[in-house]
Design a protein around this motif. Sequence first.
Motif, PDB file in Angstrom:
ATOM      1  N   ALA A 190       0.835  -1.199   0.000  1.00  0.00           N
ATOM      2  CA  ALA A 190       0.000   0.000   0.000  1.00  0.00           C
ATOM      3  C   ALA A 190       0.868   1.247   0.000  1.00  0.00           C
ATOM      4  N   ARG A 191       0.268   2.337  -0.476  1.00  0.00           N
ATOM      5  CA  ARG A 191       0.859   3.664  -0.344  1.00  0.00           C
ATOM      6  C   ARG A 191      -0.160   4.531   0.380  1.00  0.00           C
ATOM      7  N   THR A 192       0.300   5.272   1.346  1.00  0.00           N
ATOM      8  CA  THR A 192      -0.608   6.127   2.104  1.00  0.00           C
ATOM      9  C   THR A 192      -0.104   7.561   2.071  1.00  0.00           C
ATOM     10  N   GLY A 193      -1.025   8.513   2.222  1.00  0.00           N
ATOM     11  CA  GLY A 193      -0.660   9.921   2.240  1.00  0.00           C
ATOM     12  C   GLY A 193      -1.386  10.692   1.159  1.00  0.00           C
ATOM     13  N   GLU A 194      -1.440  12.023   1.313  1.00  0.00           N
ATOM     14  CA  GLU A 194      -2.140  12.879   0.363  1.00  0.00           C
ATOM     15  C   GLU A 194      -1.412  12.958  -0.972  1.00  0.00           C
ATOM     16  N   VAL A 195      -0.102  12.902  -0.946  1.00  0.00           N
ATOM     17  CA  VAL A 195       0.708  13.049  -2.159  1.00  0.00           C
ATOM     18  C   VAL A 195       1.458  11.752  -2.414  1.00  0.00           C
ATOM     19  N   ASN A 196       1.336  11.260  -3.647  1.00  0.00           N
ATOM     20  CA  ASN A 196       2.047  10.033  -4.009  1.00  0.00           C
ATOM     21  C   ASN A 196       3.470  10.401  -4.399  1.00  0.00           C
ATOM     22  N   ARG A 197       4.316  10.524  -3.381  1.00  0.00           N
ATOM     23  CA  ARG A 197       5.714  10.893  -3.608  1.00  0.00           C
ATOM     24  C   ARG A 197       6.600  10.148  -2.629  1.00  0.00           C
ATOM     25  N   GLU A 198       7.715   9.665  -3.125  1.00  0.00           N
ATOM     26  CA  GLU A 198       8.740   9.055  -2.280  1.00  0.00           C
ATOM     27  C   GLU A 198      10.080   9.622  -2.726  1.00  0.00           C
ATOM     28  N   ILE A 199      10.642  10.514  -1.934  1.00  0.00           N
ATOM     29  CA  ILE A 199      11.883  11.176  -2.299  1.00  0.00           C
ATOM     30  C   ILE A 199      13.044  10.182  -2.259  1.00  0.00           C
ATOM     31  N   VAL A 200      13.842  10.187  -3.331  1.00  0.00           N
ATOM     32  CA  VAL A 200      14.995   9.296  -3.407  1.00  0.00           C
ATOM     33  C   VAL A 200      16.251  10.129  -3.647  1.00  0.00           C
ATOM     34  N   ASP A 201      17.381   9.638  -3.194  1.00  0.00           N
ATOM     35  CA  ASP A 201      18.649  10.308  -3.453  1.00  0.00           C
ATOM     36  C   ASP A 201      19.009  10.172  -4.927  1.00  0.00           C
ATOM     37  N   LEU A 202      19.725  11.173  -5.441  1.00  0.00           N
ATOM     38  CA  LEU A 202      20.091  11.145  -6.853  1.00  0.00           C
ATOM     39  C   LEU A 202      20.946   9.926  -7.181  1.00  0.00           C
ATOM     40  N   ALA A 203      21.713   9.463  -6.205  1.00  0.00           N
ATOM     41  CA  ALA A 203      22.570   8.301  -6.430  1.00  0.00           C
ATOM     42  C   ALA A 203      21.762   7.045  -6.748  1.00  0.00           C
ATOM     43  N   GLN A 204      20.470   7.040  -6.372  1.00  0.00           N
ATOM     44  CA  GLN A 204      19.617   5.885  -6.656  1.00  0.00           C
ATOM     45  C   GLN A 204      19.072   5.905  -8.079  1.00  0.00           C
ATOM     46  N   VAL A 205      19.278   7.014  -8.775  1.00  0.00           N
ATOM     47  CA  VAL A 205      18.793   7.142 -10.148  1.00  0.00           C
ATOM     48  C   VAL A 205      19.975   6.938 -11.100  1.00  0.00           C
TER      49      VAL A 205
END
Length: 742
Positions: A78-93
Motif C-alpha cells: 500500500a501507499r498512504t498519504g495525500e501526495v504520491n511521492r517518495e523522495i529518493v537520493d540522486l545516487a539511486q537514479v
Amino acid sequence: MGRADERRARGREARAGKKGGIRGLFTWKRLLGTFFGLCLLVMGAFVVLYLYVPVPEANAQAQKQSNVYKYSDGTVLARTGEVNREIVDLAQVPKDVQHTFVAAENKSFYQDKGVDLKGTTRALLSTVSGKGKQGGSTITQQYVKNYYLTQDATVSRKLKELVISLKVDQKMTKDDILAGYINTAFYGRGASGIQAAAQAYYGVDASKLNVSQGAYLAATLQAPSQYDWSTATETGKRLVKERWGYTLDNMVEKGWLSSADRQSLKFPVPKDPKAAPGMEGQTGYLVEEAKAELKEQGVTEEQLEAGGWTITLNIDKKRQKQLEKSVDAQLESKLDRKNNKVDATVQAGATSVDPKTGGIVALYGGVGYTEHYTSNATRRDYQPASTFKPLVLASALENESTTQDGDLIGLNTTYDGTSKRPVVGSDTPYSPENEDDQDYGDISVQKALNASVNSVFAQMVVDVGPGKVKKTGLSLGLPDKNFPERPAITLGTMEVSTEDMAGAYATLDNHGKKVTPFIVKSAEHRDRTVDAVKGVGKQVISRKSADTVTQAMTGVIDSGSGQAANTSAYEAAGKTGTSENNKAAWFAAYTPELTTVVALFGEDPKDHHQVSLTGTANSGRANGGGFPARIWADYTLGALNGGSDAQFDLEDVEKGEVPYTPPPTPTESASPTPTPSATTPSPSATPSDEPTEPETPSPDPSQSTPVEPSETPSGGLDPGDGDSDDDGDQTGGRPGGTGLLG
C-alpha cells in the motif's frame, strides 16, 4: 527686400527655430544618458530585490510524501498519504536517466547560473500581455517554482523565481538541484517525483529505470496529462514520441549517449495505469498494526504523517493470501450475514508467527478494514478460555510443583476428575463443573488436557499457586489485563488478543525462548531508520518444561478436542478454547515451523457488545474445535505448501499415557485429511470446547440449560473441553446460560 521676401524669411527662421528645438531635446547624448539611467534604475531595483527576497522555506506541498508499505518480498502492499511521492537520493537514479531530464529540459544546466534571462523576459512579457504561461525556464527555476513557490502565473512570482534561482544556484550543487527537481515534478497518473512515476508507468523502482524509460518520463513533464500513453490522443502520442526522440538526440549531442545506442532504442510503451493499493480488505489492518508498532518504537504521529517512509513488513504475501482464502472457504462461505442474526455477529481474527524469528507472517483482522475498523487479530476484550490451560501445565512443570499428596506434577500424574469437586488448599472456594457435568474419576494430566477437564486444572492452579501461574503467563507474553490470581484463571479469564496467544504458544514452540510477535521488518526514511523489534529473547521457561507441554498438546490434536486439525501432512500441537456463553471460540496450535492462533468473537454489529456465537451457520453451539480449528488446518496446510516433514525436536520430555479417546457414538463420520480451502465436515461434526467463567454467576445449577455435545470428526462424542461457568469466587454449580461446552 520687399514685404513678401521679408515674410518668407521670418517663416524660414521660425521653422528653423522649431527644428532646432526638437533636435536639441532628443540629442543622442540625452538619449544615451536616459538609457543608462534606466539601466541603473533597473539594476538598482534588482539589487534591492536580490537583497530583500530571501530563499524561503519549502512549501508544504513539496515536502509531502507518501509512506510505502511492502510485503516481506519487497512487493508493494500500500501507499498512504495525500501526495504520491517518495523522495529518493540522486545516487539511486541511474546516471543516464539523470541526463535524460537535462537533455529534455535544459541542455546548458551544468554550465548556466541557474536562470535563463531571455526565456524569463519572454515569459514576463507574455504574462503582462495576458498571453498566459510561456516556457524557457531552467531546471533550477522549475525546481524553485515547485519547491519554494507556487504555480501562479504572476509577475511577482516570476521575479521571485528569478532571484531565488540565482541564490539557489550559488548555495546548492547541480546534483542537489537536479535531485530536487526530479523529486518534486509532477508526472501524471497521480505521481509526484521520479520514484512514484517509475512505479506508476513501469512498475519498477527509479533505480531500475533504463535510459529509454527515463527519456519518456522526462518527456511527460512538458504535458503530463496529454502525454500519458494510456489516455493520449493520436496527436498526444505523436508529440510525446517526438519529444522522447528529441531528448535522446540531445543526449547524443552532449556526448551522454552513443549514436549506435540511440539507434537501437525503442519507444518504451508504459504499462496500463493501476489504482494505488487502498486500505480495503486486510490491507488497512496490516498498515495500522505497522503504524502502532512504529509508534511504540518512538516514531511520532507527526513523523508518520509527514511521509517518506518505506516500511517493509514480515508479512509473507503467499501466506497472507492463504489465510484470507482459508477464512473465506471455511467460515465466510458458510455464513449468511444479511439474513441470519447470529451470522451477522461473527468476527474472525488470526495471527500467524514464525516461531524462530517472531515475525508475523500473516494476519487476519476481520471482514475488511473499511467495514470493521477494529482488528480482531489485536483486540484484547475477549477471554482465551481453555487455550490457557497449557500455560498452567507449563507453570507446574517450571516450578516443579506437587499435588496435595506430594506427587511431582507431570503428564502421568493422576488427579481426581470429578465434576464440581471443590478445590483443595485454596482460600478462594471453587468447584468448577466439567463439560456436560461429566465425571472422569482418576485421570492422568495428559488425558485431562486432551479432554480439557476443568476440575483437574483448577486444582493444578491451586497446587502451583495462582500467583506463580500468573507469573508464568506474563513471562510467556500475555498482558496483565484483567488477570486475576485465583483458581478460575485455569479457564482463561484474562483478556488477550490472538497476537498475544500466538506469542505465548510460539515461545513454547521455540523451546521456551521468549517470542515477541512483530510485524515491521524494517522502516527506513531519508532522515532516520528504526530498529526492528527483537523477536526472540531470553529463555523464560526451561526447554524441558516447554517441550513437555508441546508433547502434551500433540495429544489434543491426535485424540482430543483438536482433531479437526489432525492430519499426517504435518506434526502439530495445540489447544481449543470456548469462552463463557460461547462468546469466543479459539484454536491455538503450532507446527515446528509455524504458530497460528485463530479465534471467533461474537459481537453485536450495532453497539458492539459481546454476544453468543451459538447457532453460527446454523451449526448449534460454537467451539474452538469447529470453525477455528478448520480454518487453522486449511491455512497451515497451504502455508506449508501441502505439508511438512519437520518434527518437533523435543528433549528430555515425559510422555503421557495413551491419549484419551472419547467413547464412540452410534453415528460415525470419517475424519478427512484437510486440504487448503477444501470442503470440510459440517460444524456439527466437530469436537466442542469450553466456556470460561460467567460475567454474572448464578448459584442455582438448575437454572442452566444443558447443551448436547457435538460429534468429533472421527465420529465419537466430543471429549469435552468444557469450562465451568462458575466465576471462581463461590462454590460449585453452574449458572444460567447456554450451558457448558468447549
